[in-house]
Design a protein around this motif. Structure first.
Motif, PDB file in Angstrom:
ATOM      1  N   ALA A   1      -9.629   5.195 -35.288  1.00 55.78           N
ATOM      2  CA  ALA A   1     -10.446   6.063 -35.223  1.00 55.78           C
ATOM      3  C   ALA A   1     -11.500   5.951 -36.444  1.00 55.78           C
ATOM      4  O   ALA A   1     -12.721   6.147 -36.319  1.00 55.78           O
ATOM      5  N   ASP A   2     -10.843   5.833 -37.730  1.00 53.74           N
ATOM      6  CA  ASP A   2     -11.709   5.715 -38.928  1.00 53.74           C
ATOM      7  C   ASP A   2     -12.670   4.296 -38.725  1.00 53.74           C
ATOM      8  O   ASP A   2     -13.933   4.575 -39.388  1.00 53.74           O
TER       9      ASP A   2
ATOM     10  N   GLU B   1     -13.713   3.000 -35.981  1.00 52.19           N
ATOM     11  CA  GLU B   1     -14.737   3.314 -34.839  1.00 52.19           C
ATOM     12  C   GLU B   1     -15.950   4.272 -35.393  1.00 52.19           C
ATOM     13  O   GLU B   1     -17.029   3.829 -35.189  1.00 52.19           O
ATOM     14  N   CYS B   2     -15.610   5.229 -36.173  1.00 56.85           N
ATOM     15  CA  CYS B   2     -16.609   6.182 -36.570  1.00 56.85           C
ATOM     16  C   CYS B   2     -17.278   5.552 -37.840  1.00 56.85           C
ATOM     17  O   CYS B   2     -18.197   6.286 -38.624  1.00 56.85           O
TER      18      CYS B   2
ATOM     19  N   GLN C   1     -13.889  -0.681 -27.250  1.00 58.65           N
ATOM     20  CA  GLN C   1     -12.471  -0.086 -27.497  1.00 58.65           C
ATOM     21  C   GLN C   1     -11.835  -0.179 -26.250  1.00 58.65           C
ATOM     22  O   GLN C   1     -12.365  -0.549 -25.191  1.00 58.65           O
TER      23      GLN C   1
ATOM     24  N   VAL D   1     -18.549  -1.257 -32.258  1.00 63.00           N
ATOM     25  CA  VAL D   1     -17.205  -1.380 -32.019  1.00 63.00           C
ATOM     26  C   VAL D   1     -17.087  -1.013 -30.311  1.00 63.00           C
ATOM     27  O   VAL D   1     -17.575  -0.057 -29.796  1.00 63.00           O
TER      28      VAL D   1
ATOM     29  N   ASP E   1     -15.309  10.930 -44.958  1.00 59.62           N
ATOM     30  CA  ASP E   1     -15.410  12.136 -44.273  1.00 59.62           C
ATOM     31  C   ASP E   1     -14.644  12.412 -43.308  1.00 59.62           C
ATOM     32  O   ASP E   1     -14.741  13.361 -42.273  1.00 59.62           O
TER      33      ASP E   1
ATOM     34  N   ASP F   1     -16.618   7.357 -43.684  1.00 55.92           N
ATOM     35  CA  ASP F   1     -17.473   7.567 -45.091  1.00 55.92           C
ATOM     36  C   ASP F   1     -16.875   8.463 -45.871  1.00 55.92           C
ATOM     37  O   ASP F   1     -17.542   9.348 -46.428  1.00 55.92           O
TER      38      ASP F   1
END
Lengths: 344, 230
Positions: free
Chosen positions: A129-130, A132-133, A167, A165, A138, A136
């Motif tokens: 997930a880190d 993918e997004c 998935q 990305v 956050d 930063d």
């Protein structure tokens, strides 16, 4: 081509010529219900016979249609480019669930396959997930993702619109009722692929090679088995998706050639991350990230010895596959079936 | 106070996205208010209350939801300012796809979901076309190809839109949306501002309660279909 050039073209060229060059423009007219205009005329002349009322339902007038058509041409006029191409992805470490620091930083390059291993609930999906997004600092882990060794500005993050990305996970399904051929054709046309026919065939052949049981171009995607669906998704991601990074969450037991599947992705100049408990997949990767209590605890390069074990693991895997097939076909299992390949 | 307008088809995930957005925004919940415009019934107020967000719900009932929105949004803003909110979010369910409860100069978000079918973006009208940001939900359960085609079809009708994928369950993508919304402008009221698109025109006999079928009962703004004979 510049905006002025598109405007010139939209004013002077007969519509059928523009459509021949940019087939996607047909959609523009379909979206506005303008399918009965004379395509032998340039846009403004073709619109002459259209009632203002019909266009105003879309909140437009003829001048605005010209402007929107130019924007459409500008957006889709260019052939699929590889502007999303990247060379490397760097993870700047954050912290685990109890706040302990993880590895400082680590970089993956194009063509590499990286497996992610760790107990259930340890944080494998969180790492995916880190990425993918493009975290930063956050997200709960405080990780940061850099591309090509550089920080990503917010502006660029917005611009990418999730295109970096691709998935793939066990939970993903095909929801539309199309044949394999229509499905691939639709994806190809959205990529503005020039050589669509060829790409569709390549993709189809690759998917069939990966799937144990064969399927046809006119099979409905919703009728594919779990393994066939997964195989088609992988082939489609390899051949058609523009995304340079592929994240895979658990594809084991899908009845497909998993090793070959991830090799195909890596060959397509992609960085492949695969979260897995499957020894065959984990060791087929070049490296593996070990997750413990939410953090990256180490990164192991797959050793020559480990690679050497792959043959034996593949045999075990084949044995399990054989047993599954026997059970499926209503046969009874004996020690001979467990041991012998000659039984097949 | 900042005003952000959210619209989207029923069950596309508007409320889930807004709740995840609030979590990602890094402001105290009491500084955020939500005004929910719905048609007949809504249970979303419970979900907002659960996370401590103040919410007012209005039902358009027999009125066109867009007409209902525009005649109440000014008072909603006054309520928001009086309540001391820093951010007011309006949420409305677009039923006819023509809905576009967006105001010029006010940041607008359209929420649509991947499960609605890849061609749906091409069929949704002003609600999608006039939005500044398009949030796509439920991307975690469809194939990569469908996600890509869906985004492509959004671009077809709204070339200028920013597309953000948000998972309404895990909140994935919400921080990026929050960053985007930071740029929303401060307002002190809406007087004399304008809608981005006309609301559906409907002043006909049926608007005023007519129920009988037949040409002689029909008055006002009417539109007739054409049926061709072979």
């Amino acid at each position: 081509m510049t905006a002025e050039k598109y405007l010139e073209m939209a004013i002077a060229a007969p519509l059928h010529k523009i459509i021949a060059e940019h087939p996607i423009c047909r959609d523009f007219f379909m979206n506005l219900r303008l399918t009965n205009i004379d395509f032998n005329l340039p846009l403004m002349q073709a619109l002459d016979n259209i009632a203002e009322d019909d266009i105003s339902e879309f909140g437009l007038d003829k001048g605005m249609i010209l402007r929107e058509f130019c924007q459409f041409l500008e957006t889709f006029g260019k052939v699929a480019s590889d502007d999303a191409a990247i060379r490397s992805l760097t993870i700047i470490g954050g912290h685990g669930k109890s706040g302990e620091a993880e590895i400082e930083q680590w970089t993956a390059s194009v063509g590499e396959i990286i497996s992610i291993v760790g107990p259930t609930g340890a944080g494998k999906s969180r790492l995916l997930a880190d990425i993918e997004c493009l975290a930063d600092g956050d997200t709960p882990t405080g990780r940061r993702i850099h591309i090509d060794g550089k920080e990503i500005s917010d502006e660029r993050r917005f611009d990418m619109e999730g295109k970096l990305v691709a998935q793939l996970s066990q939970n993903m399904n095909f929801v539309m009722d199309l044949t394999v051929k229509e499905f691939l054709g639709m994806h190809a046309s959205s990529r503005l692929t020039r050589d669509a026919e060829n790409t569709i065939v390549k993709c189809f052949e690759c998917a069939n090679e990966l799937a144990g049981e064969k399927f046809l171009l006119d099979t409905k995607v919703t009728q594919l088995s779990g393994g066939q669906s997964r195989a088609l998704m992988i082939a489609d991601t390899a051949y058609m998706s523009s995304s340079p990074v592929v994240l895979i969450d658990e594809i084991e037991n899908a009845g497909i050639d998993r090793r070959q599947a991830i090799q195909i992705l890596a060959q397509k100049e992609k960085i492949v991350f695969i979260s897995t408990h499957d020894p065959l997949l984990a060791l087929s990767a070049d490296k593996r990230i070990v997750i413990k209590n939410g953090g990256i605890s180490r990164i192991i390069e797959t050793s020559a010895e480990e690679k050497g074990c792959l043959g034996a693991i593949e045999k075990l895997d084949a044995t399990l596959y054989r047993l599954r097939t026997c059970l499926r076909h209503g046969q009874e299992i004996s020690m001979d079936t467990v041991k012998g390949e000659e039984q097949q | 106070m900042k005003l952000i307008t959210f619209a989207g088809p029923p069950s596309s995930g508007k409320t889930s996205v807004i709740i995840k957005l609030i979590e990602a925004m890094n402001v105290e919940v009491k500084e955020i208010g939500v005004v929910k415009f719905d048609c007949l019934t809504s249970f979303d107020n419970l979900r907002y209350e659960e996370v401590g967000v103040r919410v007012e719900t209005g039902f358009s009932g027999k009125l066109c939801p867009d007409h209902f929105f525009v005649s109440n949004i000014e008072a909603a803003v006054e309520w928001g300012i009086k309540s001391g909110f820093k951010i007011l979010v309006s949420e409305s369910a677009g039923l006819c796809n023509r809905c576009s409860p967006y105001i010029q100069g006010i940041l607008s978000v359209c929420v649509i979901d991947n499960l609605s079918g890849v061609n749906t973006p091409r069929k949704i009208g002003p609600m999608l076309k006039m939005a500044d940001i398009v949030v796509v939900t439920k991307g975690d359960i469809v194939s990569q190809a469908e996600r890509e085609v869906f985004a492509f079809n959004i671009k077809q009708v709204n070339t200028a839109a920013r597309i953000i994928f948000v998972n309404g369950i895990t909140g994935q993508g919400a921080p990026l949306l929050a960053k985007h919304l930071q740029g929303a402008r401060e307002i002190t009221g809406l007087r004399d501002m304008k809608l981005r698109f006309t609301t559906p025109a409907a002043v006909c006999s049926y608007c005023t309660g007519e129920m009988r079928i037949g040409a002689e009962y029909q008055m006002g703004t009417m539109k007739r279909m054409e049926f061709k004979s072979r």
